[in-house]
Design a protein around this motif. Structure first.
Motif, mmCIF file in Angstrom:
data_model
loop_
_atom_site.group_PDB
_atom_site.id
_atom_site.type_symbol
_atom_site.label_atom_id
_atom_site.label_comp_id
_atom_site.label_asym_id
_atom_site.label_seq_id
_atom_site.Cartn_x
_atom_site.Cartn_y
_atom_site.Cartn_z
ATOM 1 N N GLN A 1 -2.172 7.496 -2.147
ATOM 2 C CA GLN A 1 -2.277 6.308 -1.315
ATOM 3 C C GLN A 1 -0.976 5.541 -1.154
ATOM 4 O O GLN A 1 -0.858 4.691 -0.276
ATOM 5 N N LYS A 2 0.047 5.860 -1.954
ATOM 6 C CA LYS A 2 1.348 5.250 -1.720
ATOM 7 C C LYS A 2 1.958 5.737 -0.413
ATOM 8 O O LYS A 2 2.865 5.118 0.131
ATOM 9 N N ASN A 3 1.459 6.859 0.087
ATOM 10 C CA ASN A 3 1.994 7.430 1.325
ATOM 11 C C ASN A 3 1.317 6.900 2.576
ATOM 12 O O ASN A 3 1.608 7.354 3.683
ATOM 13 N N ALA B 1 -5.748 -0.470 -4.416
ATOM 14 C CA ALA B 1 -4.816 0.554 -3.927
ATOM 15 C C ALA B 1 -3.848 -0.006 -2.895
ATOM 16 O O ALA B 1 -2.728 0.487 -2.758
ATOM 17 N N THR B 2 -4.254 -1.026 -2.147
ATOM 18 C CA THR B 2 -3.413 -1.562 -1.083
ATOM 19 C C THR B 2 -2.092 -2.099 -1.636
ATOM 20 O O THR B 2 -1.036 -1.919 -1.028
ATOM 21 N N VAL B 3 -2.155 -2.780 -2.769
ATOM 22 C CA VAL B 3 -0.949 -3.371 -3.359
ATOM 23 C C VAL B 3 -0.558 -2.657 -4.647
ATOM 24 O O VAL B 3 0.198 -3.190 -5.459
ATOM 25 N N TYR C 1 -6.417 6.644 -11.510
ATOM 26 C CA TYR C 1 -4.993 6.313 -11.513
ATOM 27 C C TYR C 1 -4.207 7.342 -10.710
ATOM 28 O O TYR C 1 -3.331 7.002 -9.912
ATOM 29 N N ALA C 2 -4.547 8.622 -10.896
ATOM 30 C CA ALA C 2 -3.865 9.689 -10.160
ATOM 31 C C ALA C 2 -4.150 9.607 -8.672
ATOM 32 O O ALA C 2 -3.279 9.893 -7.839
ATOM 33 N N LEU C 3 -5.363 9.204 -8.307
ATOM 34 C CA LEU C 3 -5.721 9.128 -6.892
ATOM 35 C C LEU C 3 -4.906 8.072 -6.165
ATOM 36 O O LEU C 3 -4.492 8.265 -5.018
ATOM 37 N N VAL C 4 -4.665 6.934 -6.814
ATOM 38 C CA VAL C 4 -3.856 5.893 -6.183
ATOM 39 C C VAL C 4 -2.396 6.330 -6.097
ATOM 40 O O VAL C 4 -1.761 6.254 -5.042
ATOM 41 N N ASN C 5 -1.858 6.820 -7.210
ATOM 42 C CA ASN C 5 -0.438 7.141 -7.258
ATOM 43 C C ASN C 5 -0.105 8.457 -6.573
ATOM 44 O O ASN C 5 1.018 8.635 -6.094
ATOM 45 N N GLY D 1 -9.303 0.227 4.862
ATOM 46 C CA GLY D 1 -9.105 1.671 4.886
ATOM 47 C C GLY D 1 -8.602 2.196 3.556
ATOM 48 O O GLY D 1 -9.076 3.224 3.055
ATOM 49 N N HIS D 2 -7.626 1.488 2.963
ATOM 50 C CA HIS D 2 -7.135 1.865 1.630
ATOM 51 C C HIS D 2 -8.290 1.912 0.632
ATOM 52 O O HIS D 2 -8.435 2.876 -0.135
#
Length: 270
Positions: free
Chosen positions: A35-37, A113-115, A28-32, A61-62
Protein backbone atom coordinates in the motif's frame (compact mmCIF):
# COMPACT_ATOMS: atom_id res chain seq x y z
CA UNK A 1 -16.70 -2.69 -2.02
CA UNK A 2 -14.38 -4.98 -0.02
CA UNK A 3 -13.92 -7.75 -2.60
CA UNK A 4 -11.90 -10.15 -0.47
CA UNK A 5 -13.00 -13.11 -2.63
CA UNK A 6 -11.56 -11.62 -5.83
CA UNK A 7 -8.84 -13.94 -7.22
CA UNK A 8 -6.42 -11.04 -7.78
CA UNK A 9 -6.80 -9.80 -4.21
CA UNK A 10 -6.39 -13.33 -2.84
CA UNK A 11 -3.25 -14.05 -4.88
CA UNK A 12 -1.62 -10.74 -3.94
CA UNK A 13 -2.48 -11.13 -0.24
CA UNK A 14 -1.07 -14.66 -0.15
CA UNK A 15 2.09 -13.56 -1.97
CA UNK A 16 2.72 -10.57 0.28
CA UNK A 17 2.16 -12.46 3.55
CA UNK A 18 4.24 -15.48 2.58
CA UNK A 19 6.66 -16.15 5.42
CA UNK A 20 4.79 -14.05 8.01
CA UNK A 21 4.72 -15.92 11.32
CA UNK A 22 1.37 -14.71 12.66
CA UNK A 23 -1.66 -12.56 11.84
CA UNK A 24 -0.12 -9.39 13.25
CA UNK A 25 2.96 -9.79 11.04
CA UNK A 26 0.65 -10.53 8.09
CA UNK A 27 -1.25 -7.22 8.36
CA UNK A 28 2.06 -5.39 8.84
CA UNK A 29 3.41 -6.97 5.65
CA UNK A 30 0.26 -6.08 3.73
CA UNK A 31 0.62 -2.38 4.51
CA UNK A 32 4.37 -2.20 3.94
CA UNK A 33 4.52 -4.60 1.02
CA UNK A 34 1.88 -3.02 -1.19
CA UNK A 35 0.00 0.00 0.00
CA UNK A 36 2.97 2.36 0.10
CA UNK A 37 2.84 2.18 -3.69
CA UNK A 38 -0.68 3.60 -3.88
CA UNK A 39 -0.80 7.27 -4.83
CA UNK A 40 -3.15 9.66 -3.09
CA UNK A 41 -6.12 10.60 -5.28
CA UNK A 42 -9.72 11.82 -5.02
CA UNK A 43 -11.85 9.88 -5.54
CA UNK A 44 -9.29 7.24 -6.54
CA UNK A 45 -10.19 3.57 -6.79
CA UNK A 46 -12.85 3.69 -4.04
CA UNK A 47 -13.40 -0.10 -3.93
CA UNK A 48 -10.72 -2.58 -2.91
CA UNK A 49 -10.26 -4.18 -6.34
CA UNK A 50 -10.28 -0.87 -8.22
CA UNK A 51 -7.69 0.53 -5.81
CA UNK A 52 -5.51 -2.52 -6.43
CA UNK A 53 -5.81 -2.12 -10.21
CA UNK A 54 -5.41 1.66 -10.48
CA UNK A 55 -2.91 2.05 -7.62
CA UNK A 56 -4.50 5.27 -6.45
CA UNK A 57 -7.01 6.01 -3.71
CA UNK A 58 -8.23 8.25 -0.95
CA UNK A 59 -8.50 6.98 2.62
CA UNK A 60 -11.56 4.82 1.87
CA UNK A 61 -9.84 2.96 -0.96
CA UNK A 62 -6.70 2.41 1.13
CA UNK A 63 -8.74 1.09 4.05
CA UNK A 64 -11.00 -1.16 1.97
CA UNK A 65 -8.02 -2.71 0.18
CA UNK A 66 -6.27 -3.47 3.47
CA UNK A 67 -9.50 -4.96 4.84
CA UNK A 68 -9.90 -7.09 1.72
CA UNK A 69 -6.28 -8.25 1.87
CA UNK A 70 -6.67 -9.20 5.55
CA UNK A 71 -9.92 -11.08 5.00
CA UNK A 72 -8.36 -12.92 2.04
CA UNK A 73 -5.79 -14.50 4.39
CA UNK A 74 -8.26 -15.17 7.19
CA UNK A 75 -7.91 -12.05 9.34
CA UNK A 76 -11.25 -10.44 10.29
CA UNK A 77 -11.13 -6.78 9.28
CA UNK A 78 -13.53 -3.84 9.01
CA UNK A 79 -13.60 -0.09 8.34
CA UNK A 80 -13.89 2.63 10.94
CA UNK A 81 -15.09 6.09 10.01
CA UNK A 82 -14.63 9.39 11.76
CA UNK A 83 -12.12 12.20 11.52
CA UNK A 84 -8.39 12.76 11.76
CA UNK A 85 -6.27 15.80 12.53
CA UNK A 86 -3.80 16.67 9.77
CA UNK A 87 -1.28 19.42 9.13
CA UNK A 88 -2.82 20.33 5.77
CA UNK A 89 -3.76 24.00 5.36
CA UNK A 90 -2.20 24.99 8.69
CA UNK A 91 -3.93 22.16 10.55
CA UNK A 92 -7.47 20.89 11.02
CA UNK A 93 -9.78 17.88 11.29
CA UNK A 94 -11.14 16.15 8.20
CA UNK A 95 -13.34 13.17 7.38
CA UNK A 96 -11.30 9.99 7.41
CA UNK A 97 -11.51 6.19 7.33
CA UNK A 98 -9.10 3.54 8.54
CA UNK A 99 -9.03 -0.22 9.16
CA UNK A 100 -9.54 -2.35 12.25
CA UNK A 101 -8.11 -5.88 12.39
CA UNK A 102 -9.23 -8.54 14.87
CA UNK A 103 -6.41 -10.03 16.95
CA UNK A 104 -8.10 -12.58 19.18
CA UNK A 105 -7.86 -11.75 22.87
CA UNK A 106 -6.55 -8.28 22.03
CA UNK A 107 -9.80 -7.49 20.19
CA UNK A 108 -10.11 -5.01 17.34
CA UNK A 109 -6.85 -3.14 16.71
CA UNK A 110 -6.97 0.03 14.57
CA UNK A 111 -4.32 0.61 11.89
CA UNK A 112 -4.19 3.27 9.18
CA UNK A 113 -2.71 2.29 5.82
CA UNK A 114 -3.34 5.76 4.36
CA UNK A 115 -0.77 7.41 6.64
CA UNK A 116 1.36 4.27 7.15
CA UNK A 117 0.46 3.76 10.82
CA UNK A 118 0.91 0.00 10.70
CA UNK A 119 1.00 -0.78 14.43
CA UNK A 120 -1.15 1.98 15.96
CA UNK A 121 -3.20 5.03 15.14
CA UNK A 122 -2.26 8.42 16.53
CA UNK A 123 -4.34 10.46 18.94
CA UNK A 124 -5.62 12.66 16.10
CA UNK A 125 -8.07 9.90 15.03
CA UNK A 126 -11.59 10.26 16.44
CA UNK A 127 -13.78 7.20 15.80
CA UNK A 128 -17.45 7.88 15.04
CA UNK A 129 -18.48 4.35 14.04
CA UNK A 130 -18.45 1.79 11.25
CA UNK A 131 -21.01 3.55 9.04
CA UNK A 132 -20.61 7.14 10.15
CA UNK A 133 -20.05 10.43 8.36
CA UNK A 134 -18.24 13.49 9.61
CA UNK A 135 -19.90 16.83 8.92
CA UNK A 136 -19.29 19.07 11.93
CA UNK A 137 -20.49 22.63 12.19
CA UNK A 138 -17.55 23.54 14.41
CA UNK A 139 -14.59 21.86 16.11
CA UNK A 140 -12.30 23.42 18.67
CA UNK A 141 -9.12 22.11 20.30
CA UNK A 142 -9.56 22.82 24.00
CA UNK A 143 -6.04 21.99 25.14
CA UNK A 144 -2.89 20.25 23.96
CA UNK A 145 0.57 19.38 25.24
CA UNK A 146 3.77 19.17 23.20
CA UNK A 147 7.23 17.77 23.90
CA UNK A 148 10.45 19.48 24.83
CA UNK A 149 11.51 22.54 22.84
CA UNK A 150 15.18 21.70 23.43
CA UNK A 151 15.45 19.95 20.07
CA UNK A 152 19.24 20.13 19.82
CA UNK A 153 19.57 17.90 22.87
CA UNK A 154 17.28 15.16 21.56
CA UNK A 155 17.95 15.06 17.79
CA UNK A 156 19.71 11.77 16.94
CA UNK A 157 23.18 12.18 15.48
CA UNK A 158 22.08 10.75 12.11
CA UNK A 159 19.48 13.52 11.78
CA UNK A 160 21.51 16.50 12.98
CA UNK A 161 23.04 17.45 9.59
CA UNK A 162 19.64 17.98 7.94
CA UNK A 163 17.39 20.44 9.89
CA UNK A 164 17.46 24.01 8.64
CA UNK A 165 16.01 26.38 6.04
CA UNK A 166 16.55 25.62 2.35
CA UNK A 167 16.06 28.08 -0.48
CA UNK A 168 14.86 27.13 -3.97
CA UNK A 169 16.90 29.74 -5.84
CA UNK A 170 15.05 29.38 -9.16
CA UNK A 171 11.58 29.93 -7.68
CA UNK A 172 12.67 31.88 -4.61
CA UNK A 173 10.75 29.58 -2.28
CA UNK A 174 11.85 28.64 1.23
CA UNK A 175 11.44 25.20 2.74
CA UNK A 176 12.37 24.00 6.22
CA UNK A 177 13.53 20.62 7.44
CA UNK A 178 12.53 20.34 11.10
CA UNK A 179 12.76 17.74 13.84
CA UNK A 180 9.43 16.77 15.41
CA UNK A 181 7.73 13.75 16.94
CA UNK A 182 10.96 11.78 17.02
CA UNK A 183 11.73 12.22 13.33
CA UNK A 184 12.27 14.72 10.53
CA UNK A 185 9.61 16.63 8.61
CA UNK A 186 9.51 19.07 5.71
CA UNK A 187 7.68 22.32 6.37
CA UNK A 188 6.21 23.81 3.20
CA UNK A 189 5.33 27.34 4.36
CA UNK A 190 1.67 28.26 4.09
CA UNK A 191 0.68 24.77 3.01
CA UNK A 192 1.53 21.78 5.22
CA UNK A 193 4.11 19.91 7.26
CA UNK A 194 4.93 16.37 6.09
CA UNK A 195 6.55 13.90 8.47
CA UNK A 196 9.32 11.92 6.78
CA UNK A 197 10.07 8.21 6.93
CA UNK A 198 13.71 7.21 7.55
CA UNK A 199 15.78 7.12 4.34
CA UNK A 200 15.43 4.10 2.06
CA UNK A 201 18.34 2.03 0.74
CA UNK A 202 19.02 4.74 -1.88
CA UNK A 203 19.20 7.50 0.73
CA UNK A 204 15.86 9.05 -0.29
CA UNK A 205 13.54 10.50 2.36
CA UNK A 206 9.83 10.01 1.54
CA UNK A 207 6.93 11.62 3.47
CA UNK A 208 4.79 9.19 5.46
CA UNK A 209 1.59 10.42 3.79
CA UNK A 210 2.66 10.38 0.12
CA UNK A 211 5.14 8.78 -2.25
CA UNK A 212 4.83 11.63 -4.74
CA UNK A 213 7.86 13.58 -3.51
CA UNK A 214 11.17 12.64 -1.92
CA UNK A 215 14.28 14.41 -0.67
CA UNK A 216 17.95 13.56 -1.17
CA UNK A 217 20.52 15.41 1.00
CA UNK A 218 23.77 16.42 -0.71
CA UNK A 219 27.12 17.95 0.26
CA UNK A 220 27.10 16.82 3.87
CA UNK A 221 30.22 18.21 5.54
CA UNK A 222 31.12 19.31 9.05
CA UNK A 223 27.82 17.99 10.38
CA UNK A 224 25.59 19.94 7.97
CA UNK A 225 23.90 19.32 4.63
CA UNK A 226 24.76 21.95 2.03
CA UNK A 227 22.03 21.12 -0.46
CA UNK A 228 18.82 19.12 -0.76
CA UNK A 229 17.41 17.74 -4.03
CA UNK A 230 13.62 17.47 -4.13
CA UNK A 231 12.12 14.98 -6.58
CA UNK A 232 8.46 15.06 -7.59
CA UNK A 233 6.73 11.99 -9.01
CA UNK A 234 3.68 12.63 -11.18
CA UNK A 235 1.31 9.92 -12.38
CA UNK A 236 0.45 10.34 -16.08
CA UNK A 237 -2.46 8.36 -17.47
CA UNK A 238 -2.13 7.33 -21.11
CA UNK A 239 -5.15 8.67 -23.01
CA UNK A 240 -4.31 7.80 -26.63
CA UNK A 241 -1.68 6.12 -28.79
CA UNK A 242 0.99 8.32 -30.40
CA UNK A 243 1.09 8.72 -34.17
CA UNK A 244 4.90 8.60 -34.42
CA UNK A 245 7.56 5.95 -33.98
CA UNK A 246 7.15 6.32 -30.24
CA UNK A 247 4.15 4.04 -30.62
CA UNK A 248 6.48 1.03 -30.68
CA UNK A 249 8.09 2.12 -27.43
CA UNK A 250 4.87 2.92 -25.60
CA UNK A 251 2.43 0.45 -27.15
CA UNK A 252 2.36 -1.76 -24.07
CA UNK A 253 2.18 1.01 -21.51
CA UNK A 254 -0.85 1.76 -19.39
CA UNK A 255 -0.37 4.23 -16.60
CA UNK A 256 3.04 5.89 -16.83
CA UNK A 257 4.77 6.94 -13.67
CA UNK A 258 6.86 9.91 -14.72
CA UNK A 259 9.62 11.22 -12.53
CA UNK A 260 10.17 14.93 -12.70
CA UNK A 261 13.51 15.40 -11.02
CA UNK A 262 13.82 18.78 -9.43
CA UNK A 263 17.59 18.68 -9.83
CA UNK A 264 17.40 22.09 -11.42
CA UNK A 265 15.42 23.20 -8.38
CA UNK A 266 18.11 22.41 -5.83
CA UNK A 267 17.23 23.57 -2.34
CA UNK A 268 20.25 25.41 -0.95
CA UNK A 269 20.80 25.42 2.82
CA UNK A 270 20.46 29.00 4.01
Amino acid sequence: MIESDDPLIISEAVRITSGSKDSWKQQYALVNGWQKNIAGALPGGISAINTLKTREAECGGHSRLLAAFCRAVGIPARLSAGCMYTNYYSGGFGQHAWTEVYMGDEGWIPVDATVNETEFIDAGHIRMGENATFRPVKMEIIDFRSGSTDTEAIIPDDFKPLPGSYMNIEQYRMFKIIYKNGGLAIDIPGRLVLDLDPPDEQGKWYPKMTREICLTPLDIAEGKAGRMIMHQYTRLKKMSSPDTGLNEILKNSGNILATISWAMLSLILM
